[in-house]
Scaffold this motif. Sequence first.
Motif, mmCIF file in Angstrom:
data_model
loop_
_atom_site.group_PDB
_atom_site.id
_atom_site.type_symbol
_atom_site.label_atom_id
_atom_site.label_comp_id
_atom_site.label_asym_id
_atom_site.label_seq_id
_atom_site.Cartn_x
_atom_site.Cartn_y
_atom_site.Cartn_z
ATOM 1 N N LYS A 6 16.907 -29.731 -3.431
ATOM 2 C CA LYS A 6 16.035 -29.050 -4.391
ATOM 3 C C LYS A 6 15.978 -29.743 -5.752
ATOM 4 N N TRP A 7 16.989 -30.583 -6.069
ATOM 5 C CA TRP A 7 17.014 -31.239 -7.379
ATOM 6 C C TRP A 7 16.122 -32.477 -7.436
ATOM 7 N N ASP A 8 15.522 -32.841 -6.331
ATOM 8 C CA ASP A 8 14.642 -34.010 -6.277
ATOM 9 C C ASP A 8 13.285 -33.633 -6.875
ATOM 10 N N VAL A 37 9.843 -26.002 -4.541
ATOM 11 C CA VAL A 37 10.673 -25.223 -5.461
ATOM 12 C C VAL A 37 9.828 -24.207 -6.212
ATOM 13 N N ALA A 38 8.607 -24.584 -6.567
ATOM 14 C CA ALA A 38 7.729 -23.671 -7.303
ATOM 15 C C ALA A 38 7.443 -22.417 -6.494
ATOM 16 N N VAL A 39 7.295 -22.572 -5.189
ATOM 17 C CA VAL A 39 7.080 -21.412 -4.321
ATOM 18 C C VAL A 39 8.281 -20.481 -4.391
ATOM 19 N N GLU A 40 9.477 -21.067 -4.385
ATOM 20 C CA GLU A 40 10.695 -20.255 -4.466
ATOM 21 C C GLU A 40 10.805 -19.561 -5.816
ATOM 22 N N TYR A 47 27.989 -38.654 -7.167
ATOM 23 C CA TYR A 47 26.816 -39.063 -6.401
ATOM 24 C C TYR A 47 26.472 -38.050 -5.310
ATOM 25 N N GLY A 48 26.887 -36.798 -5.526
ATOM 26 C CA GLY A 48 26.671 -35.776 -4.519
ATOM 27 C C GLY A 48 25.230 -35.396 -4.287
ATOM 28 N N ASP A 49 24.353 -35.682 -5.256
ATOM 29 C CA ASP A 49 22.935 -35.354 -5.094
ATOM 30 C C ASP A 49 22.098 -36.558 -4.699
ATOM 31 N N ALA A 89 11.362 -28.276 -14.623
ATOM 32 C CA ALA A 89 10.936 -27.059 -13.933
ATOM 33 C C ALA A 89 11.909 -26.691 -12.820
ATOM 34 N N ILE A 90 12.374 -27.691 -12.096
ATOM 35 C CA ILE A 90 13.362 -27.442 -11.042
ATOM 36 C C ILE A 90 14.663 -26.927 -11.653
ATOM 37 N N SER A 91 15.023 -27.484 -12.801
ATOM 38 C CA SER A 91 16.264 -27.074 -13.461
ATOM 39 C C SER A 91 16.241 -25.600 -13.842
#
Length: 1024
Positions: free
Chosen positions: A150-152, A159-162, A234-236, A294-296
């Motif tokens: 989701k952070w991409d 994400v906007a839908v969510e 580097y987990g994401d 926006a994702i943040s």
Amino acid sequence: MQFTLEEATLWVQDLYGVKGTLNPLPGEVDLNYRVKTPQGNDYIFKVSAPGSSPELMDMQTALLEHVASSNPSLTLPRVIPLKTGERMHVYAANGEASRTLRMLSWVPGRVWAEVRPHSPALLESLGKLCGQVSFALKEFDHPSAHRFIKWDPLQLPKVAVEFERLIPDVQTDKLKSGASKINLMELTLDLFRSKVAPLSSSLRKSVNHNDANDYNILVSEDKAKPVAKCLVDYGDAVYTYTINELAIAIAYAAMGQKDPLSAACEVVKGYHAVFPLEEKECEVLFPLILARLAISVYCAAENQLAHPDNLYLQISNSAAWDLLAWFWFLPSPEFAQYRFREVCGFEPCAKKKIFQAWLDQKPAIFPLMIPPESPDQLTELDLSVGSLALGNHRNYGESTLFEQCVQHILSKKGATMGIGGYGEIRPFYSTENYTVAGNEGPRWRTVHLGLDLWDRVGAKVFAPLPGKVESVQYNSGLRNYGYTLILSHAVSDELKFYTLYGHLGKDAQEKWRPGDAVEGGALIGHLGNAEENGAWPPHLHFQVIMDTLGFHGDFPGVAFPEERFTWLSICPDPAWLCSFWKPDQTIAKEKEEKAVQILSKRKDILGKSLSLSYDRHLHIVRGQMQYLLDSTGRKYLDLVNNVAHVGHENPRVVDAAQQQMAVLNTNTRYLHEELVNFAEELLDTFPPELCVCHFVNSGSEANELALRMAKTYTGQQDMIALQVGYHGNTGACIEVSSYKFDGKGGKGAPSHTHLLPLPDVYRGIYTNPTDAGNYYTSFAVSIIDSLVKKGENIAGCIVESVLSCGGQIVLPDHYLSELYHIVREQGAVCIADEVQVGLGRVGEHFWGFQLQGVIPDIVTIGKPIGNGHPLAAVVCTREIADAFANGMEYFSTFGGNPVSCAIGKQVVQIVQEEGLQTGAFHKGNFLKKGLHELQKNYPIIGDVRGKGLFLGIELVKNPSTKEPAAAEATYLANRMRSRGILISTDGPDYNVLKVKPPLCIETRDLERVLETMDVLLKEDMLKI
């Protein structure tokens, strides 16, 4: 299962053979621990969330090893193998979901979130770090990197839908700025779809770190010049658009900045220098920055519902909303794209090249105005910030005077029309009304984007090309054009641009309506008068615009200098549409090149002992009372130039100089009333005992003369002076200036100079203020006794009334009265050096010696009495003057010349008539009070001292030991300069900030000084 700290400790010991103390670290998904070992080899132990894919952990490990091999010089965590040699361990117990255990080397450093300040240099270094990571990863791939996360930023549509689903459960009211949260998300999604989606197939892709946030960036320990050194966690990591690496870094680095776009440009600059961007990546960068923001905020809303007690998960939520709102208050997304293109070396507005190609076809262009009958009657008008033709700052500060100035320039050149100004740096918009907060202090729009044609009221204005009326309206305020007409010109399928005509008369609005067709050469209006054109002298502001950036009815006519080339690309040179005039481009280029060459020429042809202030040297071209303006038009509040005593280029002083200079300037061997008038004005400020004047050209010359007088009067050669004292640069002055002969290149005190200890009750050899005066002057007795035993004596003493180079030190009570008594008992002379502190600066009195209740035998005064003009004076008793008149004539060719005397008289009158002495008292007390309040919060401020507007701020590394903080003082002086405030260091240890501004400084200026210092003292370099 739930890991305990004890269990994690055992895992580290059993799996890796490492004994140490574990400390938990914050994280969103994984459990992270810092492992501190007795040997000092620290590690980070990572425990994945239950059910995490071992394949993902393998991808992270492989990624780190790939980067390490691709760029061995890059700082990053290194994989620590288990005792078995494996790179990770998968653990599961009692049927629970498995966890993956890994350990990495610990990289020392400070997390970005805790570093202050985030300077332009630090931001650029972050860009370089991200560019290095992108370069190292361009050939890396792994099956597990091809996943949804989701952070991409690429995933914004999903994400906007969510986010819409969460709307009923999270607060979505308006921000402080008034922006609607829902609306910001919708705008961001629309921008993504219109700008990013069409280019998705052509953008470079790679595996990215994908999370360069405040807590994943490590910064070096160097507090003065920090750099971003390492990306951790580097987990994401994910396979996505390569440009997302930069977009994500900017999304976090721009938070908290006054001007986020400028901050973003610094990061882009660094990234592009290492990993060059493609033009299409510049096009999508801004939408992707907004996508990450926006994702943040969506993830923060989601986490707030799922983990309301985890504050780490909300750490940047508010800042992300604020930044998202700020970016949407830009003129348009295209402006950000243009700025990024400029930083990368592309033409900022690509349409400019199409415009230039169209011009090369030599289209039919009609005259813009009726040119003068003779070419000689058309002249270029220089209104730049350093223009000598423009003259004193008052000439553009008031409309009537400005019009008179323009007419005077034209008349002097025999011209009826003036033209020019495109790209010119101008001082007109440098007032408080036009101040904008930038990342490095206040800034002003000083770069002129149009071409000005100066003519008479009612002069006709024509359309140079056929077009359509885009708008016609009256504009005031920041874009003060008066009546303004904008035409659009669709000259080809790929080129549409606009022309703006500002400062027209009201008839333009009466004649035209939006949508009206305009023929080439048609009369479109007349030059308006002051009531119609925004209170300007009559002229046409003509501007070409490639992109209106969403503005309607008006458009910026000036730009910030740091955005100069972007705006000049959006608004190319209008001269090509003015058929009767073409600028000399070689002259403009020579002016730019000349500015660049000043430093190298200075080093080549001037003495190497000349120094320059500040790490980044200033190119000052104009003075304006308490301000200095540099070549970009930026204003600097001057806290250090006491020579400009009543203000840089004070109009009254300028008038006095110009009027007398226009009539006569000669020497004192002729009678002239200005000489005696000035002497009378000056002597009226002194006690009656001091009644004779000698005029010279500098403080050094004044002190040289004073020393001669003392030695002539007494027949002795020896002088008493103070440690770290400074009295000038002539031979005799250097001999009594410990600041020079005990400093670099000095050879120590000559045999006839005897030094008293610096009477510093803060860090001197004696600090009890009650009897410090008696203690410090007692050394004079032993000096004199030693001389008398040899059959010699002293000629006198020379002391600054408040010590300047010694560290802005106020003399202890009774110091001068005791010293003068000791000296006069020997028949010697007492010299008060008032070069730095006289003329009302100390506030309580007109002269500094009056603070001690004494009357010297000789007083020396320096350039402040000439407000920067080479003028100085020696005032003494009749007895000493008569003794000096021993038959040898004293003559200074220009000492006491009529021009200097006219200036000096005016300075004394200004101080008295404008209440500057009283102002120095009250403003100095205001500033000292504010500094004492800062001292309570910032222990680096060891002492605040001084009188009136002659103050010192001593910085220490430890308030108890008073260890001088010289590097910190230099750092603060340079940081103040970067914020537009000039201050400098002094004192024996160069740890004292000296404050001695022009006396016309205002209380609001001092408030700004205190506010700025409050901000800067929080920076890492200044924390003790």
